[in-house]
Design a protein around this motif. Structure first.
Motif, PDB file in Angstrom:
ATOM      1  N   THR A 294      55.100  67.531  48.685  1.00 54.39           N
ATOM      2  CA  THR A 294      53.873  66.737  48.548  1.00 54.39           C
ATOM      3  C   THR A 294      54.043  65.369  49.193  1.00 54.39           C
ATOM      4  N   GLU A 295      55.220  64.787  49.033  1.00 54.19           N
ATOM      5  CA  GLU A 295      55.499  63.512  49.696  1.00 54.19           C
ATOM      6  C   GLU A 295      55.482  63.674  51.214  1.00 54.19           C
ATOM      7  N   GLU A 296      56.058  64.789  51.687  1.00 51.99           N
ATOM      8  CA  GLU A 296      56.039  65.036  53.125  1.00 51.99           C
ATOM      9  C   GLU A 296      54.614  65.203  53.638  1.00 51.99           C
ATOM     10  N   LEU A 297      53.760  65.861  52.840  1.00 59.87           N
ATOM     11  CA  LEU A 297      52.373  66.028  53.234  1.00 59.87           C
ATOM     12  C   LEU A 297      51.649  64.683  53.272  1.00 59.87           C
ATOM     13  N   ALA A 298      51.943  63.834  52.303  1.00 56.57           N
ATOM     14  CA  ALA A 298      51.315  62.505  52.300  1.00 56.57           C
ATOM     15  C   ALA A 298      51.742  61.713  53.541  1.00 56.57           C
ATOM     16  N   PHE A 299      53.014  61.836  53.889  1.00 54.05           N
ATOM     17  CA  PHE A 299      53.492  61.150  55.094  1.00 54.05           C
ATOM     18  C   PHE A 299      52.826  61.729  56.347  1.00 54.05           C
TER      19      PHE A 299
ATOM     20  N   ASP B 178      49.910  63.147  56.533  1.00 63.34           N
ATOM     21  CA  ASP B 178      48.513  62.690  56.548  1.00 63.34           C
ATOM     22  C   ASP B 178      48.403  61.295  57.169  1.00 63.34           C
ATOM     23  N   LYS B 179      49.283  60.415  56.714  1.00 63.52           N
ATOM     24  CA  LYS B 179      49.259  59.048  57.244  1.00 63.52           C
ATOM     25  C   LYS B 179      49.572  59.038  58.744  1.00 63.52           C
TER      26      LYS B 179
ATOM     27  N   LYS C 299      51.040  68.296  60.141  1.00 60.00           N
ATOM     28  CA  LYS C 299      50.244  68.151  58.922  1.00 60.00           C
ATOM     29  C   LYS C 299      49.909  69.520  58.331  1.00 60.00           C
TER      30      LYS C 299
ATOM     31  N   THR D 163      50.954  71.167  54.742  1.00 61.86           N
ATOM     32  CA  THR D 163      49.953  71.706  53.806  1.00 61.86           C
ATOM     33  C   THR D 163      50.326  73.120  53.383  1.00 61.86           C
TER      34      THR D 163
END
Length: 265
Positions: free
Chosen positions: A69-74, A76-77, A103, A107
């Motif tokens: 989830t952290e990797e996905l947030a990164f 996304d940014k 991305k 996901t």
């Protein structure tokens, strides 16, 4: 409680005819029962290990979800920054597609981690069920082993206790009779009028004196009074529990005389 061949006896009980509460009187062949018990214990240990493994799998899957989830947030940014750069013409479309692909991969990784957690939780539920079954099986094997041992239920005198090592018995067979000399009662009858009359002393818990033919007396108390009367004789059956201190001296078929006493003596 079960059938089998006798492998052990309490010789002292055979010689004296006396038994103490919990004393092992008869032991049947327990080799198969012990093997089944050991197998059940091993199965229970394996089930517990499976539960621990399932717990670890859930912990690992939960940690994977947090990390991905952290990797996905990164991702996304990074994708949002790349879009801005693309709009300004600082990077080409290929670079944008590369970031977008990362991305999407992140996901999909989150989705796969969620599925892995669900599988781990399902496996944990199955492991818990298997553990419950293994525990019940162990209890059953313990009861099977216990049923191969005949113990005295209370202190008493043994009657018809003459087994021999090597004898094979069937389930439900009688090993012996046992009675407690100090646990005796007298059954007698009172007339209905005595129950109606509140001064007769006939009531549950009220003391009595049991007079023997030889003149000795034994204390007792009403422990039960019947609820039905004989219509012809107007008698009601009652039961008197004797004092354990003097009960052993009374014969089982001895005729006695009952004298009611006032409560408290």
């Amino acid at each position: 409680q079960t059938g089998g061949c006798i492998t052990g006896l309490d010789q002292g009980a055979i010689d004296t005819g006396l038994a103490s509460q919990g004393q092992v009187l008869v032991q049947l062949d327990d080799r198969a029962a012990n093997l089944a018990l050991a197998t059940a214990k091993a199965r229970l240990a394996d089930s517990r290990a499976a539960v621990q493994q399932a717990d670890f799998a859930i912990t690992s899957a939960t940690a994977d979800i947090a990390r991905i989830t952290e990797e996905l947030a990164f991702a996304d940014k990074e994708f949002e920054r790349t879009k801005v750069l693309f709009r300004r013409g600082l990077i080409n479309e290929t670079a944008l597609e590369t970031v977008e692909r990362r991305k999407l991969d992140a996901t999909f990784a989150v989705d796969r981690a969620g599925e892995a957690l669900q599988r781990a939780e399902t496996a944990k539920a199955r492991a818990d069920i298997a553990l419950d079954v293994a525990m019940l099986d162990l209890q059953g094997r313990e009861l099977d082993l216990e049923s191969l041992t005949v113990t005295a239920p209370f202190d008493g005198v043994l009657l018809n206790f003459d087994p021999s090592v090597g004898d094979c018995v069937q389930a439900g067979g009688q090993a012996a009779q046992i009675y407690a000399p100090g646990d005796k009662s007298v059954e007698t009858f009172v007339v209905v009028d005595q129950l109606v009359d509140g001064t007769s002393g006939v009531a549950i818990g009220n003391p009595v004196s049991v007079m023997r033919i030889n003149g000795a007396a034994c204390a007792g108390a009403f422990s039960w009074i019947g609820s039905e009367a004989n219509l012809e004789t107007q008698n009601v059956k009652t039961k008197i529990d004797l004092d354990p201190g003097c009960a052993p001296d009374l014969f089982l078929n001895e005729a006695v005389e009952i004298e009611t006493l006032a409560p408290g003596g």
